[in-house]
Scaffold this motif. Structure first.
Motif, mmCIF file in Angstrom:
data_model
loop_
_atom_site.group_PDB
_atom_site.id
_atom_site.type_symbol
_atom_site.label_atom_id
_atom_site.label_comp_id
_atom_site.label_asym_id
_atom_site.label_seq_id
_atom_site.Cartn_x
_atom_site.Cartn_y
_atom_site.Cartn_z
ATOM 1 N N PRO A 96 -4.447 7.158 -2.154
ATOM 2 C CA PRO A 96 -3.921 5.817 -2.405
ATOM 3 C C PRO A 96 -3.630 5.578 -3.891
ATOM 4 C CG PRO A 96 -5.985 5.744 -1.162
ATOM 5 C CD PRO A 96 -5.796 7.149 -1.603
ATOM 6 N N VAL A 97 -2.468 5.048 -4.204
ATOM 7 C CA VAL A 97 -2.109 4.670 -5.574
ATOM 8 C C VAL A 97 -2.239 3.144 -5.654
ATOM 9 C CG1 VAL A 97 -0.303 4.767 -7.343
ATOM 10 C CG2 VAL A 97 -0.449 6.581 -5.619
ATOM 11 N N PRO A 98 -2.973 2.620 -6.653
ATOM 12 C CA PRO A 98 -3.142 1.162 -6.726
ATOM 13 C C PRO A 98 -1.803 0.445 -6.873
ATOM 14 C CG PRO A 98 -4.583 2.280 -8.302
ATOM 15 C CD PRO A 98 -3.657 3.321 -7.750
ATOM 16 N N PRO A 99 -1.637 -0.689 -6.190
ATOM 17 C CA PRO A 99 -0.339 -1.371 -6.242
ATOM 18 C C PRO A 99 0.056 -1.838 -7.645
ATOM 19 C CG PRO A 99 -1.946 -2.672 -5.029
ATOM 20 C CD PRO A 99 -2.559 -1.345 -5.272
ATOM 21 N N ASP A 100 -0.915 -2.232 -8.471
ATOM 22 C CA ASP A 100 -0.485 -2.639 -9.827
ATOM 23 C C ASP A 100 0.187 -1.471 -10.541
ATOM 24 O OD1 ASP A 100 -3.282 -2.404 -9.304
ATOM 25 O OD2 ASP A 100 -3.674 -4.288 -10.369
ATOM 26 N N VAL A 101 -0.261 -0.226 -10.227
ATOM 27 C CA VAL A 101 0.353 0.960 -10.839
ATOM 28 C C VAL A 101 1.759 1.194 -10.292
ATOM 29 C CG1 VAL A 101 0.199 3.481 -11.059
ATOM 30 C CG2 VAL A 101 -1.870 2.073 -11.304
ATOM 31 N N PHE A 102 1.909 1.238 -8.951
ATOM 32 C CA PHE A 102 3.239 1.612 -8.457
ATOM 33 C C PHE A 102 4.237 0.456 -8.510
ATOM 34 C CE2 PHE A 102 1.241 0.834 -4.199
ATOM 35 C CZ PHE A 102 2.186 -0.001 -3.616
ATOM 36 N N GLN A 134 4.485 -1.487 -11.093
ATOM 37 C CA GLN A 134 5.013 -1.366 -12.455
ATOM 38 C C GLN A 134 6.029 -0.229 -12.549
ATOM 39 O OE1 GLN A 134 2.226 -0.732 -15.733
ATOM 40 N NE2 GLN A 134 3.997 -0.499 -17.086
ATOM 41 N N LEU A 135 5.713 0.904 -11.905
ATOM 42 C CA LEU A 135 6.677 2.015 -11.872
ATOM 43 C C LEU A 135 7.981 1.566 -11.222
ATOM 44 C CD1 LEU A 135 4.457 5.061 -10.712
ATOM 45 C CD2 LEU A 135 5.315 4.611 -13.016
ATOM 46 N N ALA A 136 7.853 0.843 -10.125
ATOM 47 C CA ALA A 136 9.040 0.369 -9.399
ATOM 48 C C ALA A 136 9.859 -0.579 -10.271
ATOM 49 C CB ALA A 136 8.622 -0.317 -8.103
ATOM 50 N N GLU A 137 9.171 -1.392 -11.076
ATOM 51 C CA GLU A 137 9.890 -2.297 -11.983
ATOM 52 C C GLU A 137 10.662 -1.491 -13.020
ATOM 53 O OE1 GLU A 137 7.021 -6.278 -11.683
ATOM 54 O OE2 GLU A 137 6.688 -4.863 -13.314
ATOM 55 N N GLU A 138 10.007 -0.462 -13.559
ATOM 56 C CA GLU A 138 10.672 0.400 -14.551
ATOM 57 C C GLU A 138 11.878 1.123 -13.950
ATOM 58 O OE1 GLU A 138 7.728 3.052 -16.207
ATOM 59 O OE2 GLU A 138 6.462 1.366 -16.822
ATOM 60 N N MET A 139 11.769 1.481 -12.671
ATOM 61 C CA MET A 139 12.837 2.245 -12.008
ATOM 62 C C MET A 139 13.934 1.354 -11.436
ATOM 63 S SD MET A 139 10.237 4.504 -9.796
ATOM 64 C CE MET A 139 11.408 5.172 -8.648
ATOM 65 N N GLY A 140 13.689 0.070 -11.445
ATOM 66 C CA GLY A 140 14.672 -0.849 -10.884
ATOM 67 C C GLY A 140 14.715 -0.875 -9.370
ATOM 68 N N VAL A 141 13.595 -0.517 -8.716
ATOM 69 C CA VAL A 141 13.593 -0.559 -7.244
ATOM 70 C C VAL A 141 12.627 -1.599 -6.679
ATOM 71 C CG1 VAL A 141 14.302 1.854 -7.029
ATOM 72 C CG2 VAL A 141 11.872 1.291 -6.956
ATOM 73 N N ARG A 182 0.834 -1.196 0.000
ATOM 74 C CA ARG A 182 0.000 0.000 0.000
ATOM 75 C C ARG A 182 0.868 1.244 0.000
ATOM 76 N NH1 ARG A 182 -3.061 -3.037 -1.629
ATOM 77 N NH2 ARG A 182 -5.040 -3.764 -0.787
ATOM 78 N N TRP A 183 0.467 2.221 -0.822
ATOM 79 C CA TRP A 183 1.160 3.513 -0.852
ATOM 80 C C TRP A 183 0.121 4.617 -0.943
ATOM 81 C CZ3 TRP A 183 3.523 6.160 -5.697
ATOM 82 C CH2 TRP A 183 4.158 7.343 -5.316
ATOM 83 N N THR A 184 0.104 5.481 0.047
ATOM 84 C CA THR A 184 -0.774 6.647 0.009
ATOM 85 C C THR A 184 0.061 7.864 -0.326
ATOM 86 O OG1 THR A 184 -2.229 5.607 1.627
ATOM 87 C CG2 THR A 184 -2.513 7.958 1.280
ATOM 88 N N HIS A 185 -0.192 8.422 -1.511
ATOM 89 C CA HIS A 185 0.529 9.596 -1.974
ATOM 90 C C HIS A 185 -0.041 10.822 -1.267
ATOM 91 C CE1 HIS A 185 1.812 12.762 -4.777
ATOM 92 N NE2 HIS A 185 2.766 11.931 -5.114
ATOM 93 N N CYS A 186 0.854 11.754 -0.855
ATOM 94 C CA CYS A 186 0.403 12.896 -0.046
ATOM 95 C C CYS A 186 -0.655 13.742 -0.758
ATOM 96 C CB CYS A 186 1.588 13.744 0.382
ATOM 97 S SG CYS A 186 2.688 14.141 -0.969
ATOM 98 N N GLU A 187 -0.573 13.856 -2.095
ATOM 99 C CA GLU A 187 -1.567 14.680 -2.806
ATOM 100 C C GLU A 187 -2.651 13.848 -3.486
ATOM 101 O OE1 GLU A 187 1.285 16.463 -5.292
ATOM 102 O OE2 GLU A 187 2.221 17.431 -3.562
ATOM 103 N N ARG A 188 -2.256 12.692 -4.005
ATOM 104 C CA ARG A 188 -3.209 11.929 -4.818
ATOM 105 C C ARG A 188 -3.952 10.861 -4.050
ATOM 106 N NH1 ARG A 188 -1.714 9.576 -9.532
ATOM 107 N NH2 ARG A 188 -1.259 11.051 -11.150
#
Ligand code: C2E
Ligand code: CA
Ligand code: CA
Ligand code: CA
Length: 276
Positions: free
Chosen positions: A70-76, A78-85, A62-68
């Motif tokens: 909760p960001v769905p985990p499938d979204v973040f 994938q971002l983390a995979e792209e960023m290598g983290v 789970r990730w709750t973005h300060c402005e947006r």
């Protein structure tokens, strides 16, 4: 008409730009969240099919973005995979899941999702074993979920990694079964203990007789191969009744029993069940 075209084009570019910047910004913020402990874990129970007992809980990032918000985990993820983290997220999830599992009744296991990228790197074996020895959780209480897409690539390497993990007493589950280009031959070729059948098989089981036959066929074959069966995404009492009538599942996960919740919720829910 030329200016209109230009206007339209500029507007379009601005929109693309905003989308791009948004992704970039989200990536920067995600990196910070990963580094500063900004992620958390929710747990969703898998119940015995009669609902009497929780056997295992799936750890969901789970990730709750300060402005947006909760960001769905499938979204973040994938971002983390792209960023290598993504391996840092996996390490965090493993650690938190093991620590939380230690506070639950001793018969309960915890199940952690691995990314495709985790299985491309044999370092995952030492990441997992280090977390187990640091936290002191018995390996028999840790399950790892891998998707079919993981198994398609570099099958031999993935097979070796899964064998090493399983050799240490960890349980391996194949996740979202039936969504990808699934081949039933994976079920036999890979070192698997559990099959998690995707919720798309459950959605219309009352109306769609062919779909239900496919579900029952997969269940029967999995049983023949000695796999434990989890059915995911069970939402209604009617779906549950049909699953139980035909004995399709060992374990059931879905809103019909419980949504993902914090670790403390798992403790009180299992207390309530044990008192019944
Ligand atoms: P998943 O592994 O298939 O996880 C199950 C998803 O189904 C969860 O969504 C859960 O909240 C949702 N769900 C549970 N019961 C029901 C139900 O009855 N009906 C419906 N419609 N949905 C239900 P969530 O938490 O949004 O996670 C989405 C996906 O993100 C996960 O799918 C998994 O692929 C990925 N993910 C989440 N956490 C992690 C993680 O720590 N690592 C990796 N690699 N992936 C993760
Ligand atoms: Ca999963
Ligand atoms: Ca096992
Ligand atoms: Ca799943």
């Amino acid at each position: 008409s030329k200016s209109r075209e230009k206007g339209g084009c500029t507007a379009f570019e601005a929109k693309m730009d905003a989308h791009y910047l948004d992704r970039q910004k989200l990536k920067t913020d995600l990196r910070e969240a990963v580094e500063t402990g900004g992620l958390s874990v929710a747990y969703q129970p898998m119940f015995l099919a009669d609902g009497s007992r929780i056997e295992c809980c799936e750890a969901l990032a789970r990730w709750t973005h300060c402005e947006r918000g909760p960001v769905p985990p499938d979204v973040f993820i994938q971002l983390a995979e792209e960023m290598g983290v993504v391996s840092e997220i996996t390490r965090f999830m493993l650690r938190q899941a093991c620590l939380d599992c230690l506070k639950w009744p001793g018969h309960m296991a915890v199940s952690v999702n691995l990314s495709v990228l985790d299985l491309r790197n044999s370092e995952i074996v030492s990441i997992v074993t280090d977390v187990l020895s640091e936290t002191g959780l018995d390996p028999s209480r840790l399950h790892l979920e891998v998707t079919e897409s993981c198994l398609m690539e570099e099958a031999a390497k993935v097979q070796t990694i899964l064998q090493e993990l399983r050799g240490r007493g960890i349980t391996i589950a194949i996740d979202d079964f039936g969504t990808g280009y699934s081949s039933l031959s994976y079920l036999d070729a890979l070192p698997l203990d559990i099959i998690k059948i995707d919720r798309s098989f459950v959605r219309n089981i009352r109306e769609d007789a062919r779909r239900f036959k496919l579900l029952r066929g997969t269940v029967n074959l999995s049983r023949e191969l000695g796999l434990k069966i989890v059915i995911e995404g069970v939402e209604t009492k009617d779906q549950l009744a049909l699953i139980n009538e035909f004995k399709c599942a060992d374990l059931v996960q879905g809103y019909v029993f419980a949504a993902p919740m914090p670790s403390a919720g798992i403790i009180s829910l299992s207390d309530t069940l044990l008192k019944k």
